[in-house]
Design a protein around this motif. Structure first.
Motif, PDB file in Angstrom:
ATOM      1  N   PHE A  89       0.517  -1.253  -0.035  1.00  0.00           N
ATOM      2  CA  PHE A  89      -0.185  -0.066   0.009  1.00  0.00           C
ATOM      3  C   PHE A  89       0.670   1.202   0.093  1.00  0.00           C
ATOM      4  CE2 PHE A  89      -2.989   3.084   2.364  1.00  0.00           C
ATOM      5  CZ  PHE A  89      -3.718   3.330   1.338  1.00  0.00           C
ATOM      6  N   PRO A  90       1.731   1.427   0.929  1.00  0.00           N
ATOM      7  CA  PRO A  90       2.707   2.648   0.735  1.00  0.00           C
ATOM      8  C   PRO A  90       3.389   2.650  -0.281  1.00  0.00           C
ATOM      9  CG  PRO A  90       3.129   1.693   2.819  1.00  0.00           C
ATOM     10  CD  PRO A  90       2.257   0.639   2.108  1.00  0.00           C
ATOM     11  N   LEU A  91       3.920   1.586  -1.112  1.00  0.00           N
ATOM     12  CA  LEU A  91       4.620   1.389  -2.211  1.00  0.00           C
ATOM     13  C   LEU A  91       3.719   1.935  -3.364  1.00  0.00           C
ATOM     14  CD1 LEU A  91       7.481   0.630  -2.914  1.00  0.00           C
ATOM     15  CD2 LEU A  91       6.662  -1.411  -3.735  1.00  0.00           C
ATOM     16  N   MET A  92       2.607   1.769  -3.555  1.00  0.00           N
ATOM     17  CA  MET A  92       1.600   2.214  -4.344  1.00  0.00           C
ATOM     18  C   MET A  92       1.737   3.862  -4.574  1.00  0.00           C
ATOM     19  SD  MET A  92      -1.619  -0.246  -3.729  1.00  0.00           S
ATOM     20  CE  MET A  92      -2.853   0.804  -4.671  1.00  0.00           C
ATOM     21  N   PHE A  93       1.976   4.491  -3.420  1.00  0.00           N
ATOM     22  CA  PHE A  93       1.971   5.875  -3.351  1.00  0.00           C
ATOM     23  C   PHE A  93       3.208   6.470  -3.875  1.00  0.00           C
ATOM     24  CE2 PHE A  93      -1.632   5.333  -0.313  1.00  0.00           C
ATOM     25  CZ  PHE A  93      -2.455   6.490  -0.691  1.00  0.00           C
ATOM     26  N   LEU A  94       4.246   5.565  -3.484  1.00  0.00           N
ATOM     27  CA  LEU A  94       5.471   6.052  -4.199  1.00  0.00           C
ATOM     28  C   LEU A  94       5.407   5.897  -5.666  1.00  0.00           C
ATOM     29  CD1 LEU A  94       8.695   6.570  -3.504  1.00  0.00           C
ATOM     30  CD2 LEU A  94       8.954   4.163  -3.552  1.00  0.00           C
ATOM     31  N   VAL A  95       5.124   4.787  -6.261  1.00  0.00           N
ATOM     32  CA  VAL A  95       4.898   4.656  -7.694  1.00  0.00           C
ATOM     33  C   VAL A  95       3.882   5.718  -8.272  1.00  0.00           C
ATOM     34  CG1 VAL A  95       4.132   3.063  -9.430  1.00  0.00           C
ATOM     35  CG2 VAL A  95       5.167   1.995  -7.343  1.00  0.00           C
ATOM     36  N   LEU A  96       2.812   5.953  -7.578  1.00  0.00           N
ATOM     37  CA  LEU A  96       1.953   6.867  -8.172  1.00  0.00           C
ATOM     38  C   LEU A  96       2.783   8.275  -8.088  1.00  0.00           C
ATOM     39  CD1 LEU A  96      -0.940   8.033  -8.972  1.00  0.00           C
ATOM     40  CD2 LEU A  96      -1.414   8.189  -6.718  1.00  0.00           C
ATOM     41  N   PHE A  97       3.327   8.699  -6.990  1.00  0.00           N
ATOM     42  CA  PHE A  97       3.955  10.204  -7.112  1.00  0.00           C
ATOM     43  C   PHE A  97       5.127  10.156  -7.929  1.00  0.00           C
ATOM     44  CE2 PHE A  97       1.202  10.765  -3.516  1.00  0.00           C
ATOM     45  CZ  PHE A  97       1.617  12.004  -2.911  1.00  0.00           C
ATOM     46  N   GLY A  98       5.809   9.052  -8.146  1.00  0.00           N
ATOM     47  CA  GLY A  98       6.948   8.840  -9.072  1.00  0.00           C
ATOM     48  C   GLY A  98       6.745   9.077 -10.428  1.00  0.00           C
ATOM     49  N   GLY A  99       5.630   8.521 -10.486  1.00  0.00           N
ATOM     50  CA  GLY A  99       5.049   8.240 -12.188  1.00  0.00           C
ATOM     51  C   GLY A  99       4.667   9.903 -12.536  1.00  0.00           C
ATOM     52  N   LEU A 100       3.945  10.528 -11.468  1.00  0.00           N
ATOM     53  CA  LEU A 100       3.062  11.638 -11.867  1.00  0.00           C
ATOM     54  C   LEU A 100       4.157  12.923 -11.729  1.00  0.00           C
ATOM     55  CD1 LEU A 100      -0.330  11.567  -9.981  1.00  0.00           C
ATOM     56  CD2 LEU A 100       0.148  11.309 -12.270  1.00  0.00           C
ATOM     57  N   LEU A 101       5.126  12.915 -10.831  1.00  0.00           N
ATOM     58  CA  LEU A 101       5.838  14.167 -10.391  1.00  0.00           C
ATOM     59  C   LEU A 101       7.297  13.669 -10.732  1.00  0.00           C
ATOM     60  CD1 LEU A 101       4.232  14.924  -7.064  1.00  0.00           C
ATOM     61  CD2 LEU A 101       3.753  15.831  -9.384  1.00  0.00           C
ATOM     62  N   GLY A 102       7.746  12.576 -10.910  1.00  0.00           N
ATOM     63  CA  GLY A 102       9.281  12.148 -10.923  1.00  0.00           C
ATOM     64  C   GLY A 102       9.798  12.983 -12.188  1.00  0.00           C
ATOM     65  N   ASP A 103       9.524  13.406 -13.126  1.00  0.00           N
ATOM     66  CA  ASP A 103      10.017  13.931 -14.424  1.00  0.00           C
ATOM     67  C   ASP A 103       9.723  15.313 -14.544  1.00  0.00           C
ATOM     68  OD1 ASP A 103      11.731  11.903 -14.803  1.00  0.00           O
ATOM     69  OD2 ASP A 103      10.069  11.008 -16.044  1.00  0.00           O
ATOM     70  N   ARG A 104       8.914  15.942 -13.532  1.00  0.00           N
ATOM     71  CA  ARG A 104       8.150  17.173 -13.676  1.00  0.00           C
ATOM     72  C   ARG A 104       9.108  18.244 -13.702  1.00  0.00           C
ATOM     73  NH1 ARG A 104       3.842  19.419  -9.503  1.00  0.00           N
ATOM     74  NH2 ARG A 104       5.859  19.631  -8.292  1.00  0.00           N
ATOM     75  N   ASP A 105       9.240  19.306 -14.856  1.00  0.00           N
ATOM     76  CA  ASP A 105      10.218  20.510 -14.572  1.00  0.00           C
ATOM     77  C   ASP A 105       9.168  21.815 -14.235  1.00  0.00           C
ATOM     78  OD1 ASP A 105      12.179  18.900 -15.685  1.00  0.00           O
ATOM     79  OD2 ASP A 105      11.558  19.181 -17.726  1.00  0.00           O
ATOM     80  N   THR A 106       9.971  22.686 -14.265  1.00  0.00           N
ATOM     81  CA  THR A 106       9.143  23.982 -13.962  1.00  0.00           C
ATOM     82  C   THR A 106       8.315  24.436 -15.064  1.00  0.00           C
ATOM     83  OG1 THR A 106      10.973  24.829 -12.204  1.00  0.00           O
ATOM     84  CG2 THR A 106       9.398  26.466 -13.394  1.00  0.00           C
ATOM     85  N   PRO A 107       6.978  24.477 -14.995  1.00  0.00           N
ATOM     86  CA  PRO A 107       6.255  24.688 -16.191  1.00  0.00           C
ATOM     87  C   PRO A 107       6.475  26.098 -16.738  1.00  0.00           C
ATOM     88  CG  PRO A 107       4.808  24.781 -14.201  1.00  0.00           C
ATOM     89  CD  PRO A 107       6.266  24.439 -13.870  1.00  0.00           C
ATOM     90  N   LYS A 108       6.399  26.389 -18.350  1.00  0.00           N
ATOM     91  CA  LYS A 108       6.459  27.614 -18.751  1.00  0.00           C
ATOM     92  C   LYS A 108       5.192  28.248 -18.703  1.00  0.00           C
ATOM     93  CE  LYS A 108      10.465  26.710 -21.649  1.00  0.00           C
ATOM     94  NZ  LYS A 108      11.070  26.735 -23.054  1.00  0.00           N
ATOM     95  N   LEU A 109       4.968  29.421 -18.829  1.00  0.00           N
ATOM     96  CA  LEU A 109       3.668  30.102 -18.979  1.00  0.00           C
ATOM     97  C   LEU A 109       3.445  30.137 -20.415  1.00  0.00           C
ATOM     98  CD1 LEU A 109       3.613  33.389 -16.463  1.00  0.00           C
ATOM     99  CD2 LEU A 109       2.910  30.537 -16.033  1.00  0.00           C
TER     100      LEU A 109
END
Length: 357
Positions: free
Chosen positions: A32-52
Motif C-alpha cells: 500500500f505505501p509502495l503504491m503511493f511511491l509509484v503514483l508520486f514517482g509517475g506523476l511528479l518524477g520528471d516534472r520540470d518548472t512549467p512555462k507560461l
C-alpha cells in the motif's frame, strides 16, 4: 546459544512467519505505501518548472529585438506564440487556453491576464517587469555593471523523487508499526493469549522483545524496498551520510509502535484498536509533510506540526537523504522520537489491562 537468546529467536521467527502469511498485513505494510511511491514517482518524477503560455499580438520590439541573453531568459519562462488578432488572444486568456497576452501600445508593453489565476498573473508580472528593466538598460547603451548567475543548491541530477520518498517512507513505517502493535496487543488479549503467556516458561519480556524485533525487521524491509524501487525506477540518489537514516528509522519505528500499544491498551476490540491507531497516524501524515510540503503553512499549523513525532522523523530523513547533512542531523530528531517512545510506553503501561473486561 544461550537459553535467553533461543526463545527470543524462536518467537521472532514464529511472529515473522505469521506476518508473512497474513496477506492483509503484508499489503498494508509493504504494497500500500509502495503504491503511493509509484503514483508520486509517475506523476511528479520528471516534472520540470512549467512555462507560461503567452500570446504575442503583432510586433513587440522589446521581445523581437531582445539580445541573446534576454531572449534566453524570456524563453525559460514563457512559451510564446504569435497572433495578429487581439480579440482572439484575449479570448484565449479568458478561456484559460493561454496564460497571458502581450501587445505593444506606443512604448508600453501591455500584459493581459485573467483574475481567475492570480498566482500565474503575479509570476508573469514579476518576470516581465524584470525583462522590461533589462531591455531598457540594454537599449540605453550603458555598460552593465552587475551580472546575475543562477545556481541551484542541489546538483543537476536531483529530482523531485528525493523530496517525497522520505515522507512516504516515514508514513508507511509509522502506519505499519502503529497498526501492527495495536492489532497484536488487542488480538492477544481477546484470544486470551496474554493470560496464557503468564503461565508459559518464556518470560513476558522475551515475548515483547520478539515482537519489537520483528517490527524493526519489517521496517528495515520497508526501507530497503522503498529506496530500491525509488533508485531503480525514479532516479533516487543516495549521497553522503544516508546510512544514518537507518538508526533514525528504527527509533521512529519504536515511537509509533508505542503509539500502537497505547491504542491497543485503550480500545476494547481489535477493530477499535486498529481504527484508533489509523486515526492518529493518518491526520499526522497530513500535518507532517508526508504528502506535501509545509513551507506555506500558517504559523500555528507549523507549531502544531512540531509537536508530532512523524514531523521529526520526516525532517530527519530529509536532512540525510536529500539535503546532504551529516550524521549529527539525526541526533535531535532521534532524541525527540525516543522521548515520544518513553512517554507513550509509560502511558500505555499505565492503561494496560490483561483482559478486555
Amino acid at each position: 546459544m544461550s537459553t535467553t537468546t533461543s526463545p527470543l529467536l524462536a518467537l521472532s521467527r514464529a511472529i515473522l512467519r505469521g506476518f508473512s502469511r497474513d496477506r492483509t498485513s503484508v499489503f498494508f505494510a509493504i504494497v500500500f505505501p509502495l503504491m503511493f511511491l509509484v503514483l508520486f514517482g509517475g506523476l511528479l518524477g520528471d516534472r520540470d518548472t512549467p512555462k507560461l503560455d503567452a500570446v504575442q499580438v503583432g510586433a513587440v520590439p522589446p521581445i523581437d529585438d531582445a539580445g541573446p541573453q534576454l531572449r534566453e531568459s524570456l524563453d525559460q519562462s514563457f512559451e510564446i506564440t504569435r497572433s495578429d488578432d487581439l480579440a482572439a488572444a484575449l479570448k484565449q486568456v479568458r478561456e484559460g487556453k493561454a496564460d497571458i497576452a502581450l501587445e505593444m501600445r506606443g512604448d508600453t508593453l501591455v500584459l493581459h491576464y485573467s483574475n481567475v489565476d492570480a498566482v500565474t498573473a503575479g509570476v508573469a508580472q514579476g518576470t516581465l517587469r524584470s525583462f522590461v528593466d533589462a531591455a531598457n538598460l540594454a537599449a540605453s547603451g550603458a555598460p552593465s555593471r552587475f551580472q546575475l548567475q543562477v545556481d541551484a543548491v542541489e546538483d543537476d541530477s536531483l529530482s523531485s523523487i528525493q523530496y517525497y520518498t522520505p515522507g512516504l517512507l516515514g508514513w508507511g513505517v509509522a502506519t505499519s508499526a502503529a497498526i501492527g502493535a495495536a492489532a497484536t496487543l488487542q488480538g492477544w488479549r481477546q484470544s486470551k493469549l496474554l493470560r496464557r503467556l503468564q503461565l508459559a516458561p518464556v518470560s513476558t519480556r522475551t515475548v515483547v522483545a520478539a515482537r519489537v524485533l520483528v517490527t524493526l525487521v519489517i521496517s528495515l524491509v520497508q526501507m530497503a524496498i522503498f529506496l530500491g524501487v525509488a533508485m531503480a525506477f525514479f532516479g533516487l540518489r543516495l549521497d553522503g551520510a544516508w546510512w544514518s537514516s537507518v538508526p533514525l528509522l528504527l527509533v521512529g519505528t519504536l515511537s509509533f509502535m508505542a503509539m500502537g500499544l497505547l491504542s491497543g491498551a485503550v480500545a476494547k476490540t481489535t477493530e477499535g484498536a486498529v481504527n484508533m491507531a489509523n486515526f492518529l497516524v493518518l491526520p499526522m501524515s497530513m500535518l507532517s509533510g508526508s504528502f506535501f510540503p509545509l513551507d506555506g503553512a500558517p504559523r500555528w499549523l507549523d507549531v502544531v506540526s512540531q509537536c508530532l513525532p512523524l514531523r521529526h522523523l520526516n525532517e530527519g530523513m530529509l536532512d540525510v537523504l536529500v539535503r546532504g547533512d551529516g550524521p549529527s542531523a539525526v541526533v535531535v530528531p532521534a532524541l525527540i522520537l525516543l522521548g515520544f517512545t518513553v512517554v507513550l510506553t509509560l502511558v500505555a503501561a499505565r492503561l494496560f489491562r490483561w483482559d478486555t473486561a
